[in-house]
Design a protein around this motif. Structure first.
Motif, PDB file in Angstrom:
ATOM      1  N   LEU A   1      -3.959   4.776   5.635  1.00 22.24           N
ATOM      2  CA  LEU A   1      -4.635   3.667   4.913  1.00 22.24           C
ATOM      3  C   LEU A   1      -3.819   2.422   4.768  1.00 22.24           C
ATOM      4  CD1 LEU A   1      -7.304   3.077   3.307  1.00 22.24           C
ATOM      5  CD2 LEU A   1      -6.337   4.323   1.434  1.00 22.24           C
TER       6      LEU A   1
ATOM      7  N   MET B   1      -0.408   5.017  -1.278  1.00 22.48           N
ATOM      8  CA  MET B   1      -1.412   5.302  -0.225  1.00 22.48           C
ATOM      9  C   MET B   1      -0.630   5.908   1.163  1.00 22.48           C
ATOM     10  SD  MET B   1      -3.561   1.529   0.389  1.00 22.48           S
ATOM     11  CE  MET B   1      -4.516   0.996  -1.014  1.00 22.48           C
TER      12      MET B   1
ATOM     13  N   GLY C   1       0.721  -1.225  -0.178  1.00 17.90           N
ATOM     14  CA  GLY C   1      -0.049  -0.092  -0.026  1.00 17.90           C
ATOM     15  C   GLY C   1       0.803   1.281   0.108  1.00 17.90           C
TER      16      GLY C   1
ATOM     17  N   MET D   1      -6.593   1.574  -5.551  1.00 19.20           N
ATOM     18  CA  MET D   1      -6.550   1.451  -4.138  1.00 19.20           C
ATOM     19  C   MET D   1      -7.701   0.655  -3.816  1.00 19.20           C
ATOM     20  SD  MET D   1      -5.045   5.109  -2.569  1.00 19.20           S
ATOM     21  CE  MET D   1      -3.647   5.696  -3.322  1.00 19.20           C
TER      22      MET D   1
END
Length: 422
Positions: A267, A263, A258, A321
């Motif tokens: 998150l 990100m 991520g 995402m």
């Protein structure tokens, strides 16, 4: 003499086996054992399911000067020690009962978490979290899954699945504590809060876990390689080795992935939470279905789905995402069986009084895969100049191989008829 695996080939023989060995299949005492197993697995398996956020956090803070592959050895070593010491804890459990294992394991786990909170260097984290924490987790995990097999046969998958939801719940609670407490009061205090929660839960497990049948012949045993001469047990161990090799790659690297695709940290860390939210029903429902359709049958199905999710959804998601979040949740659900049903598969090919020894032997062998799988995946990622596609393919292919291995093990145990319940 038939083993319990052979006797569970049809609903009738399950009932006959239950009557012959006197499994309670319920009642206050039996469900208190499930409660104790649940409490023991929140610290041990909960931390195992936190490897993703711990990997991402330490790589950005304490160990920011180390490579992904080097950091991977820390978290691979935790899973290695969690499984490797099973050959010693299993025979002690079979001979003396769980208290001789779970009480020192509980103390060790709390000390390990407190030690981790003070650790700043690579060797300090390795010794406190990987070595002491992993060995203590083994002393909690092996008794937890083995004791349930002493009280349930027909409903073994169901009861084990309930207990194994603890890993998913711990994998949600602990990352939330790190995510929200660490930026405010510091990572060390976040780990101390986790240590306090673990201490309370482990006290409950020490008071409630117990076995029904002892086996004095188990004392002094180590890895029982002679058991691998039994085709059913050897094939089952091979399948479990492959699925455990595969499952920890997404669990460990999902948060780092991520961060890699852009990100924000919050998150990216939350991906571990999403994965474990999916894992809570994923630990329970496969066990419920497996008691009706067959434990090996369910493992074949879930392994195929995990391979498809990894090679299709994760590999194709790129920097999308929402797709990565969907993968985390779906993989968390379908991979849950790799933790909750593998002990049940072992118990289906051995006698009740040998559950601890056979479980310990299998998970000791499995520990080699869990030790090497995470750093190998990290090395593949480094070899690809930091890109994750090679690692993802590696994990997906391992899952596909585990599906084939479970199908072969099932065929060896009960034949090759598709409709066989096993």
């Amino acid at each position: 003499m038939k083993t319990e695996r052979d006797e569970s080939a049809s609903p009738l023989t399950i009932v006959e086996t239950t009557m012959r060995h006197g499994y309670p299949e319920g009642g206050l005492e039996a469900w208190l054992v499930v409660l104790g197993a649940w409490c023991a697995m929140i610290p041990s398996m909960g931390l195992l399911n936190c490897l993703g956020i711990l990997h991402a956090w330490t790589s950005k803070h304490q160990l920011q000067d180390y490579s992904e592959s080097s950091i991977g050895w820390i978290f691979g070593a935790y899973s290695f020690f969690l499984y490797a010491a099973g050959a010693q804890t299993g025979p002690i459990l079979d001979t003396y009962g769980p208290n001789y294992v779970i009480f020192p394991g509980s103390i060790g786990m709390v000390i390990a978490l407190i030690g981790f909170s003070f650790s700043q260097e690579f060797y300090q984290i390795f010794l406190s979290f990987s070595v002491l924490g992993g060995l203590s987790a083994c002393a909690l995990f092996i008794p937890a899954v083995s004791c349930i097999g002493h009280w349930f046969n027909v409903r073994r998958g169901y009861a084990t699945g309930i207990a194994c939801t603890a890993g998913g719940i711990g994998g949600v609670i602990f990352p939330v504590i790190i995510l929200f407490a660490a930026p405010r009061i510091g990572f060390p205090w976040a780990m101390r809060i986790i240590a306090l929660i673990s201490a309370v839960l482990l006290l409950i497990s020490c008071l409630t876990l117990k076995t029904r049948v002892l086996n004095e012949k188990s004392v002094g045993a180590s890895v029982d390689f002679r058991a691998l001469r039994e085709k059913k047990y050897a094939a089952t161990t091979t399948a479990i080795f492959l699925v455990e090799f595969a499952v920890f790659i997404p669990i460990t690297y999902i948060s780092s992935y991520g961060i890699h695709i852009g990100m924000d940290d919050t998150l990216a860390y939350a991906l571990s939470i999403f994965l474990n939210l999916g894992a809570v029903p994923g630990r329970f429902l496969p066990g419920l279905v497996a008691d009706r359709l067959g434990r090996f049958n369910v493992m074949v199905g879930t392994s195929i789905i995990c391979a498809a999710l990894t090679l299709a959804l994760w590999l194709a998601s790129g920097a999308n995402m929402p797709a990565v979040i969907c993968y985390a949740v779906l993989f968390g659900f379908w991979s849950g069986a790799a933790i909750s049903l593998t002990p049940v598969c072992i118990s289906q090919v051995c006698k009740t009084e040998d559950l601890g020894k056979r479980s310990g032997t299998t998970f000791t062998i499995v520990s080699v895969g869990t030790l090497t799988g995470i750093p190998i995946a990290g090395a593949i990622q480094q070899q690809n100049q930091g890109e994750y596609w090679g690692m993802i393919v590696f994990g997906g292919v391992l899952y596909a191989a585990s599906a084939v291995a479970f199908a072969v093990a099932r065929g060896i145990c009960v034949g090759w008829k598709v409709k066989s319940k096993f």
